[in-house]
Design a protein around this motif. Sequence first.
Motif, PDB file in Angstrom:
ATOM      1  N   UNK A 173      48.909  22.760  -5.884  1.00  0.00           N
ATOM      2  CA  UNK A 173      48.069  23.862  -5.421  1.00  0.00           C
ATOM      3  C   UNK A 173      46.759  23.914  -6.196  1.00  0.00           C
ATOM      4  N   UNK A 174      46.758  23.393  -7.421  1.00  0.00           N
ATOM      5  CA  UNK A 174      45.545  23.395  -8.215  1.00  0.00           C
ATOM      6  C   UNK A 174      44.682  22.169  -7.935  1.00  0.00           C
ATOM      7  N   UNK A 209      49.126  27.637   2.882  1.00  0.00           N
ATOM      8  CA  UNK A 209      49.190  26.301   2.286  1.00  0.00           C
ATOM      9  C   UNK A 209      48.455  25.275   3.130  1.00  0.00           C
ATOM     10  N   UNK A 210      48.444  25.471   4.453  1.00  0.00           N
ATOM     11  CA  UNK A 210      47.715  24.534   5.307  1.00  0.00           C
ATOM     12  C   UNK A 210      46.218  24.710   5.132  1.00  0.00           C
ATOM     13  N   UNK A 211      45.768  25.952   4.974  1.00  0.00           N
ATOM     14  CA  UNK A 211      44.338  26.171   4.765  1.00  0.00           C
ATOM     15  C   UNK A 211      43.905  25.550   3.446  1.00  0.00           C
ATOM     16  N   UNK A 212      44.773  25.648   2.432  1.00  0.00           N
ATOM     17  CA  UNK A 212      44.437  25.082   1.128  1.00  0.00           C
ATOM     18  C   UNK A 212      44.589  23.556   1.105  1.00  0.00           C
ATOM     19  N   UNK A 229      40.724  17.006   4.352  1.00  0.00           N
ATOM     20  CA  UNK A 229      40.336  17.029   2.943  1.00  0.00           C
ATOM     21  C   UNK A 229      41.527  17.324   2.034  1.00  0.00           C
ATOM     22  N   UNK A 230      41.453  16.802   0.814  1.00  0.00           N
ATOM     23  CA  UNK A 230      42.506  17.055  -0.166  1.00  0.00           C
ATOM     24  C   UNK A 230      42.356  18.463  -0.741  1.00  0.00           C
ATOM     25  N   UNK A 231      43.393  18.894  -1.460  1.00  0.00           N
ATOM     26  CA  UNK A 231      43.318  20.189  -2.132  1.00  0.00           C
ATOM     27  C   UNK A 231      42.130  20.196  -3.082  1.00  0.00           C
ATOM     28  N   UNK A 248      36.904  22.095  -4.425  1.00  0.00           N
ATOM     29  CA  UNK A 248      35.548  21.706  -4.803  1.00  0.00           C
ATOM     30  C   UNK A 248      34.489  22.479  -4.039  1.00  0.00           C
ATOM     31  N   UNK A 249      34.783  22.875  -2.784  1.00  0.00           N
ATOM     32  CA  UNK A 249      33.798  23.663  -2.045  1.00  0.00           C
ATOM     33  C   UNK A 249      34.092  25.157  -2.149  1.00  0.00           C
TER      34      UNK A 249
END
Lengths: 354, 308, 498
Positions: A235-236, C298-301, C321-323, C328-329
């Motif tokens: 998650x991080x 969790x899907x949004x993240x 995109x990755x987590x 990062x944005x």
Amino acid sequence: MLESVTLERRSGAGPVLNAASFVGALALGVALSLAVLVAAGVPTKALFEELVVQVFLSPAGLARTVTMATPMMFGALAAALCLRLKFWNIGIEGQLWLGAICATAVALYDIGGPLRLPLMMVAAMVGGALWILPSVLLKTWLGVSEVIVTLLMSNIAYLLLQHLLFGAFGDPTFNFPTSPVFDDAERLARFGWGDVNAGVALALVAVAVAALTLGATRFGFAARFVGDNPRAALALGFPALRVLLVSVLAGGAMAGLAGGVIVAGTEFRLTQAVGLNMTFNGIVIAALARNTPAWIPVWAVFIAGLNVAGASLKVFYGVSEGIVLVAQGVILLALVTGTFVTTYRVRFARRGLA
Amino acid sequence: MTIAVTAWLGAMPGFMAPLLLAALGLLLCERAGVLNLGVEGVMALGAMVGAAMSLAGWSPWAAMGAGALGGLAVSLPFMVAVIVFRAPQISAGLALAAIALGASAALGRGASHKPFPGLENMTWGGDWAALPVVGRMLFQQDAVVYLTLILAGLMALWLMRTRAGLRLRAVGEDPATADASGVDVQLYQFGAVAVGSLLIGLAGAYLSVGGSNIWTEGMVAGRGWIALALVVFAQWSPIRAIGGAVLFGGAEALIPRLQAMGVEVPVYLLSMLPYALTIGVLVLMALSKRARQAEPGFLGRAYIRQDR
Amino acid sequence: MALRIGGASKSFSDHKVLDAVDFDLAAGEVHALLGENGAGKSTLMNILSGIYTADAGRIEIDGAPVSVSGPAAAVALGIGMVHQHFKLVQPFTGRENLHLAASGLPVVPPRATVDAQISELVIRSGLDVALDVPVARLSVAEQQRIEILKTLLLGARILVLDEPTAVLTDAEADGLLSLVRDLAAQGHAIIFITHKLREVISAGDRVSVLRRGRMVLANRAVEDVTRDDLSSAMIGGQDVAVTKRAGARSGADLLSVSGATVMDGGATFVSGANLTVRAGEIHGLAGVGGNGQRELAEAVLGMRPLADGRVVLEGHDLKAASVAARRGVGMRYIPADRSADALASNVTLADNLAATAVRTGALGRGLVWPGRIRAHAGSLIEAFGIAGASGGARRPVRLLSGGNAQKVILAREIDGDARLIIAHSPTRGLDVAACAYVHDRLIEAASRGAGVLLISEDLEEILALSDRISVISRGRIASTADGRPDRAQIGDLMLGHA
């Protein structure tokens, strides 16, 4: 059976309880070990002399201890680097043997010219890393238990070692299953202090690099999260899979280097006895150092001292070297049992109330 | 050729029995959720005790019984650590292996390299024993071989067909549900590991008393680890463990035969077979959803009632 | 009456979870029990099944007062619970599970007797299910049938079904409802806990509604109540104006989720969800727990893949995109389960506080010295008033209380670069002061121009903080045209019939 006693997981044990349980368990383990030695026939009066003076305080004894501690530091790194990510490396010996085999191959086939010795060390690391690779891949891809796979790979490595010693690597002029003796250019430098060699410098560098990487880099930071809570790491945004792969392969490489340092530093040839019991030694030292690289040299010297003392007890008092193994087992068992105090809280239920 | 095959098949059960005994012992531990990495050491101790008692003039059966009890005795600290104090099973198992290996070496020095009379083969089956090729394998073995096979069958029946077996399996699969159904989780684990240690000790004692009739340090030579692999290979089934033990024991028995015949074989590469096969089985199991369920769901973990 | 509960009260550390609750149940009836999460339903049922003891009140079975001193006593009294999480040994067959359960009876019947009882029960109850294959290979609905068989085998006459349809498809739910009717017709007394009005009407004889520990609608015949009665009883009577946030303003769309579908293991958790969060806005997503909130977050993240749909944050298309890239944005996440998804509990407080800053390289790109991490932690501990850190930032974070642990996460996630904050149940388990603190920080972040997606089961929280409100129900997101539904409309949307 234990109906009246209930256990609860502690949300946290403070530093005092942590330290007390560690010291208490260690003291108990050492006391029981000493009792075993006395029961085996070592006079009580001789214990201090044999276990402290002879192995740590006399220059020759200390040299023997440091020599023995050298590969043990690598072995303990191999255990600790994996265990920090909750990966049980029960095949340190296998990786060590592959390291020794690869280093020996470089020496026997005269590869690398003037860079042969560094190349031997690199080959040892590559061999160890490759030997641990299947277990970490199977674990991450298929969820196969690394405990069994590393153990099985270790047994395969031992058979490969024997296959080579009785075949391609065997010394034709000699009846025992050993490789030919290495040339001078294939040996690690000695310092004129017993058998202590450049391997100890390599080990200390490895410990320092591990301590620095784990303690003061972003990789080490991520490894703490991946090891403790992979979901939180995910998650991080930490690369959990890459961190696991790199750490475990580094562990395998350290075990391989242990093999390289033994053949190039003390034995100067490959034998069947190289690195025996290193899986166990490595795990005991890692447990004593609580998987912290900086503590590994200290506890490697402690365990090496116990083993060196065991050899002299055998000579002077006819005590089997098996006793040293028993002592190490008792210490490890006491340590892991001691974690009970910091992990659980005991509650005594009063009967009649529900 | 026939003679060689007869001799190989005849020797095979003697190699099979200790592997199967140890695997059955481990299987019982693991079915109760306890991973016992001490197996190599416990076998070594059993072998040493069996030899020492034989040298002291005990009958082979009494000596093997003593070896089994030795296995139980040395396992007691492990049992207390793992079952009562919930110590991590892997490190505690390795500690047990070290303690038992070391103790067998230290206590057995007087018994080393001294031959003693061991277990006799039985001869039964009358004219059947003269059957070509398989007669010797089937009818001229010692009693432990037959008893071990019977034990495997009984254990399978007990695990799958009795209420106590059901409860034991529930403890290893899902101790919370077992606990909710009134099963004393720790009691079942104690029982399983105790009986398992007896069997593992017996397996070791059979190596010296039933097999080689002599004891030397290191004579277990990795058979404990093979037994550990065998349990996985057999997917925790006593009946499949018989098949695995025949296969692994047969491979072990084959090598000296081939050497005796003067065949050039890569002995050590052949010996890798059990380990390589087991890794293969692990991969296949992981790929098959049904087989993956064979592993006891709670193996190696610590249960406390709070988790229910 | 088969069962009567009178004046049941229960408090946990000064917090009154049940306040003088009355409830009764007759043999042969299905009594539906409604209530939001946290309304006290579970506590009431746990008292009935002997897991908790009530502080006050009494329980009568068949007119006689009884004491349910523990789970075993509940079984002996003929009370059977079917939990949402089944208590079945997965590799065992249904039959083995039933035998295991039977072996816990005070007098264990012989195996043959148990087998005969099972056969008889299957025929009598109509609970037709494959009993000789491993439970793991059965569908959830089939496993549920085995759970029900288990309670019947143990002699249950009073059956408690805890949100039994939450895990079922519509067709499976219909099957269960008719089964429940059949069981009632055979004389069982059944408590049916649900959130769904349809089920109350089609299967219930009587209905009761719990809200905040009180029975706000008690023991009423289903024919006598309307849909509006039930949803207003569940959600609360008075209609408060939405949005009380002073100076709330909202800018352009910051986050845009369109057609998002999330699947896992064959089940669909989120289907075709559309949602936008504007800069400077708090967008509340209300809904009963387990309706796809966690999966959506969790899907949004980026922790889970989207089976379909798009996630765009300030013009960045983030579908693949990755987590790390999403963070990062400026994406940040406060998950519902602090210890499982956010904190590394054995890692130090300082490290937990620094996790975002270290990953982005704000504390150094090459070497990250522990000293810098601790200095960074020190300033956050002060700024966010994290108490209990007296032992220093070097102590493991698990030693902190819940409120302080949540402050650690807030301090880490609401940093200067945060653009979109996904906050899932950010006040769960916190005391009043800590709740207010969390709310203030979220409002502050929004007023600085960040967008906040507030996912919560606590309707008061949603109403108090949100500029706009949507409701998630069975993985679908809905709202009113203006994005400002009132209580009644939210209740309708939550019950899934708007």
